[in-house]
Motif scaffolding. Structure first.
Motif, PDB file in Angstrom:
ATOM      1  N   SER A   1       0.697  -1.447  -0.047  1.00 22.87           N
ATOM      2  CA  SER A   1      -0.035   0.100   0.425  1.00 22.87           C
ATOM      3  C   SER A   1       0.654   1.381   0.205  1.00 22.87           C
ATOM      4  O   SER A   1       2.016   1.109  -0.287  1.00 22.87           O
ATOM      5  CB  SER A   1      -1.042   0.411   1.139  1.00 22.87           C
ATOM      6  OG  SER A   1      -0.087   0.345   2.091  1.00 22.87           O
ATOM      7  N   GLU A   2       0.240   2.671   0.313  1.00 24.47           N
ATOM      8  CA  GLU A   2       0.852   3.719   0.300  1.00 24.47           C
ATOM      9  C   GLU A   2       1.150   3.459   1.562  1.00 24.47           C
ATOM     10  O   GLU A   2       1.104   3.085   3.175  1.00 24.47           O
ATOM     11  CB  GLU A   2       0.213   4.832   0.439  1.00 24.47           C
ATOM     12  CG  GLU A   2      -0.131   5.244  -1.736  1.00 24.47           C
ATOM     13  CD  GLU A   2       1.169   5.074  -2.380  1.00 24.47           C
ATOM     14  OE1 GLU A   2       1.984   6.098  -1.679  1.00 24.47           O
ATOM     15  OE2 GLU A   2       0.737   4.785  -3.292  1.00 24.47           O
ATOM     16  N   PRO A   3       2.806   3.948   2.222  1.00 26.70           N
ATOM     17  CA  PRO A   3       3.099   3.503   3.238  1.00 26.70           C
ATOM     18  C   PRO A   3       2.634   5.287   4.093  1.00 26.70           C
ATOM     19  O   PRO A   3       2.564   6.063   4.080  1.00 26.70           O
ATOM     20  CB  PRO A   3       4.866   4.260   3.367  1.00 26.70           C
ATOM     21  CG  PRO A   3       4.606   4.988   2.029  1.00 26.70           C
ATOM     22  CD  PRO A   3       3.853   4.384   0.958  1.00 26.70           C
TER      23      PRO A   3
ATOM     24  N   GLY B   1       0.458  -1.718   4.523  1.00 24.70           N
ATOM     25  CA  GLY B   1      -0.538  -2.821   3.964  1.00 24.70           C
ATOM     26  C   GLY B   1       0.391  -3.323   2.978  1.00 24.70           C
ATOM     27  O   GLY B   1       0.617  -3.098   2.159  1.00 24.70           O
ATOM     28  N   ILE B   2       0.510  -4.826   3.458  1.00 20.31           N
ATOM     29  CA  ILE B   2       0.523  -6.175   2.388  1.00 20.31           C
ATOM     30  C   ILE B   2       0.283  -7.449   2.028  1.00 20.31           C
ATOM     31  O   ILE B   2      -0.769  -6.947   2.421  1.00 20.31           O
ATOM     32  CB  ILE B   2       2.168  -6.462   2.631  1.00 20.31           C
ATOM     33  CG1 ILE B   2       2.359  -7.031   3.898  1.00 20.31           C
ATOM     34  CG2 ILE B   2       3.247  -4.962   3.374  1.00 20.31           C
ATOM     35  CD1 ILE B   2       3.395  -8.167   4.367  1.00 20.31           C
TER      36      ILE B   2
ATOM     37  N   THR C   1      -8.693  -8.989   7.868  1.00 22.26           N
ATOM     38  CA  THR C   1      -8.040  -8.199   8.074  1.00 22.26           C
ATOM     39  C   THR C   1      -7.191  -7.595   6.732  1.00 22.26           C
ATOM     40  O   THR C   1      -6.751  -8.574   5.842  1.00 22.26           O
ATOM     41  CB  THR C   1      -6.864  -8.989   9.090  1.00 22.26           C
ATOM     42  OG1 THR C   1      -6.737  -9.878   8.496  1.00 22.26           O
ATOM     43  CG2 THR C   1      -8.131  -9.482  10.523  1.00 22.26           C
ATOM     44  N   GLN C   2      -5.922  -7.316   7.026  1.00 19.11           N
ATOM     45  CA  GLN C   2      -4.641  -6.390   6.145  1.00 19.11           C
ATOM     46  C   GLN C   2      -3.062  -7.072   6.696  1.00 19.11           C
ATOM     47  O   GLN C   2      -2.909  -6.402   7.923  1.00 19.11           O
ATOM     48  CB  GLN C   2      -4.391  -4.361   6.152  1.00 19.11           C
ATOM     49  CG  GLN C   2      -3.892  -4.390   5.512  1.00 19.11           C
ATOM     50  CD  GLN C   2      -3.545  -4.817   4.220  1.00 19.11           C
ATOM     51  OE1 GLN C   2      -4.431  -4.628   3.105  1.00 19.11           O
ATOM     52  NE2 GLN C   2      -3.012  -6.037   3.502  1.00 19.11           N
ATOM     53  N   TRP C   3      -2.543  -7.266   6.480  1.00 20.28           N
ATOM     54  CA  TRP C   3      -0.827  -7.611   6.701  1.00 20.28           C
ATOM     55  C   TRP C   3      -0.835  -6.468   6.740  1.00 20.28           C
ATOM     56  O   TRP C   3      -0.824  -5.582   5.888  1.00 20.28           O
ATOM     57  CB  TRP C   3      -0.495  -8.541   5.600  1.00 20.28           C
ATOM     58  CG  TRP C   3      -0.859  -9.891   6.200  1.00 20.28           C
ATOM     59  CD1 TRP C   3      -2.017 -11.153   5.028  1.00 20.28           C
ATOM     60  CD2 TRP C   3      -0.736 -11.327   7.460  1.00 20.28           C
ATOM     61  NE1 TRP C   3      -2.338 -12.404   5.842  1.00 20.28           N
ATOM     62  CE2 TRP C   3      -1.293 -12.299   7.085  1.00 20.28           C
ATOM     63  CE3 TRP C   3      -0.321 -10.775   8.545  1.00 20.28           C
ATOM     64  CZ2 TRP C   3      -1.254 -13.044   8.228  1.00 20.28           C
ATOM     65  CZ3 TRP C   3      -1.000 -12.354   9.345  1.00 20.28           C
ATOM     66  CH2 TRP C   3      -1.020 -13.078   9.360  1.00 20.28           C
ATOM     67  N   GLN C   4       0.574  -6.250   7.917  1.00 16.75           N
ATOM     68  CA  GLN C   4       1.219  -4.934   7.624  1.00 16.75           C
ATOM     69  C   GLN C   4       3.079  -5.783   7.942  1.00 16.75           C
ATOM     70  O   GLN C   4       3.360  -5.845   8.725  1.00 16.75           O
ATOM     71  CB  GLN C   4       1.215  -4.141   8.966  1.00 16.75           C
ATOM     72  CG  GLN C   4      -0.925  -3.631   8.559  1.00 16.75           C
ATOM     73  CD  GLN C   4      -0.718  -3.149  10.060  1.00 16.75           C
ATOM     74  OE1 GLN C   4      -1.035  -3.159  11.602  1.00 16.75           O
ATOM     75  NE2 GLN C   4      -1.875  -1.566   9.784  1.00 16.75           N
ATOM     76  N   ALA C   5       3.557  -4.532   7.337  1.00 17.63           N
ATOM     77  CA  ALA C   5       5.548  -4.651   7.465  1.00 17.63           C
ATOM     78  C   ALA C   5       5.817  -3.283   8.409  1.00 17.63           C
ATOM     79  O   ALA C   5       4.847  -2.657   7.354  1.00 17.63           O
ATOM     80  CB  ALA C   5       6.105  -5.176   6.293  1.00 17.63           C
TER      81      ALA C   5
ATOM     82  N   VAL D   1       6.515  -7.404  12.209  1.00 16.95           N
ATOM     83  CA  VAL D   1       5.026  -7.260  10.803  1.00 16.95           C
ATOM     84  C   VAL D   1       3.642  -7.577  12.291  1.00 16.95           C
ATOM     85  O   VAL D   1       3.795  -7.559  13.183  1.00 16.95           O
ATOM     86  CB  VAL D   1       5.347  -8.842  10.916  1.00 16.95           C
ATOM     87  CG1 VAL D   1       5.991  -9.446  10.244  1.00 16.95           C
ATOM     88  CG2 VAL D   1       4.924  -9.734  11.625  1.00 16.95           C
ATOM     89  N   GLY D   2       2.234  -7.307  11.615  1.00 13.60           N
ATOM     90  CA  GLY D   2       1.313  -7.614  11.853  1.00 13.60           C
ATOM     91  C   GLY D   2       0.429  -7.693  10.929  1.00 13.60           C
ATOM     92  O   GLY D   2       0.414  -7.476   9.802  1.00 13.60           O
ATOM     93  N   GLU D   3      -1.287  -7.420  12.067  1.00 11.34           N
ATOM     94  CA  GLU D   3      -2.021  -7.356  11.083  1.00 11.34           C
ATOM     95  C   GLU D   3      -3.609  -5.808  12.011  1.00 11.34           C
ATOM     96  O   GLU D   3      -2.577  -6.017  12.677  1.00 11.34           O
ATOM     97  CB  GLU D   3      -2.634  -7.807  10.697  1.00 11.34           C
ATOM     98  CG  GLU D   3      -3.356  -8.987  12.748  1.00 11.34           C
ATOM     99  CD  GLU D   3      -4.357  -9.951  12.030  1.00 11.34           C
ATOM    100  OE1 GLU D   3      -4.086 -11.174  11.357  1.00 11.34           O
ATOM    101  OE2 GLU D   3      -4.654 -10.701  13.635  1.00 11.34           O
ATOM    102  N   GLU D   4      -4.141  -5.290  10.561  1.00  6.23           N
ATOM    103  CA  GLU D   4      -5.238  -4.901  11.359  1.00  6.23           C
ATOM    104  C   GLU D   4      -6.412  -4.584  10.533  1.00  6.23           C
ATOM    105  O   GLU D   4      -6.316  -5.512   9.680  1.00  6.23           O
ATOM    106  CB  GLU D   4      -4.841  -3.483  10.630  1.00  6.23           C
ATOM    107  CG  GLU D   4      -6.154  -1.969  11.010  1.00  6.23           C
ATOM    108  CD  GLU D   4      -5.691  -1.106  10.618  1.00  6.23           C
ATOM    109  OE1 GLU D   4      -6.396  -0.807   8.998  1.00  6.23           O
ATOM    110  OE2 GLU D   4      -5.452   0.147  10.980  1.00  6.23           O
TER     111      GLU D   4
END
Length: 265
Positions: A32-34, A52-53, A64-68, A84-87
């Motif tokens: 995604s855009e940072p 978001g990745i 959910t959306q994975w995050q780095a 890492v994470g998720e939203e």
């Protein structure tokens, strides 16, 4: 950017973002855009960058959306770190973590030295950690899945007493402040969203913690989440923040021991 010293050498924020982005795309991640946050001091010393990745080898639930993310600092407050994470879409709750002592690099005088890879030390650390991200996401999912396998019925008095004691312990460990402990308990009893009201597992409590954390500083969120995961693991027998098996099972009496933070590289 602050002036280097004999023992501390800053890395420009833009260089860390550029390399993080480059290596994520190299390894097939769709970004995604940072989201970029800077600390509010004269030097904008601390920076958080999150994406978001998606990835062909990374399953997504659609909820959910994975995050780095990457954190960089010029004032010695934070090591260069990746996690890492998720939203959760319905509520924008976010949980992120970087395993303590594993995904960090101090800004020492050697951070710009060329290592065996032919890259500056800090750059190769980003390179290697991005290579490991799919494993980190797999570990993250195993941890969150373990929350969903342990019942914690908010209608039971024993569960209420257990969550009350956990919220107090969370305040003692600095995961939340005193009023935050009360808010987490209230979030658990009466979630904001109907999706969570149907949940009678430990994951409902995890979401209560992340609901309370929404809107708070991203810089300390990873460490707060690691401590929260390990607190729940010790009480309920879910996986630890390292993805390891729990030290106790759910039916054993709760004995809370201090969480020992890992070191930096």
């Amino acid at each position: 950017m602050q002036t280097p010293t004999d023992t501390h050498v800053p890395i420009p924020h833009i260089k860390t973002i550029d390399k993080f982005t480059e290596y994520l795309k190299r390894d097939g991640f769709i970004l995604s855009e940072p989201a970029i946050y800077l600390s509010n001091d004269d030097y904008r010393s601390n920076m958080y960058t999150g994406f978001g990745i998606a990835h062909p080898d990374l399953a997504s639930s659609g909820d959910t959306q994975w995050q780095a993310f990457l954190i960089n600092s010029h004032n010695k407050k934070f090591s260069l770190r990746i996690g890492v994470g998720e939203e959760t879409f319905v509520c924008t709750n976010g949980m992120i973590f970087a395993s303590l002592g594993q995904n960090r690099t101090k800004h020492t005088k050697n951070v710009w030295e060329i290592d065996a890879s032919g890259l500056p030390r800090w750059q190769n650390r980003i390179n290697l950690k991005v290579r490991d991200l799919l494993k980190e996401f797999t570990k993250f999912k195993s941890i969150t899945d373990s929350f969903k396998k342990v019942e914690l019925d908010p209608n039971m008095e024993t569960a209420k007493r257990a969550v009350q004691s956990i919220c107090v312990e969370a305040a003692c460990r600095g995961i939340v402040n005193d009023s935050g402990a009360v808010n987490v308990y209230k979030h658990w009893l009466e979630p904001e969203h109907p999706e969570f009201k149907k949940d009678g597992t430990v994951d409902r409590l995890r979401q209560a913690f992340t609901s309370h954390d929404r809107g708070k500083s991203y810089f300390g969120r990873g460490d707060r989440n690691v401590k929260m995961i390990d607190l729940l693991s010790h009480r309920f027998g879910t996986l630890t923040s390292s993805g390891a098996a729990p030290v106790r099972s759910f039916d054993q009496p709760a004995v809370v021991t201090p969480v020992v933070d890992g070191g930096d590289f």
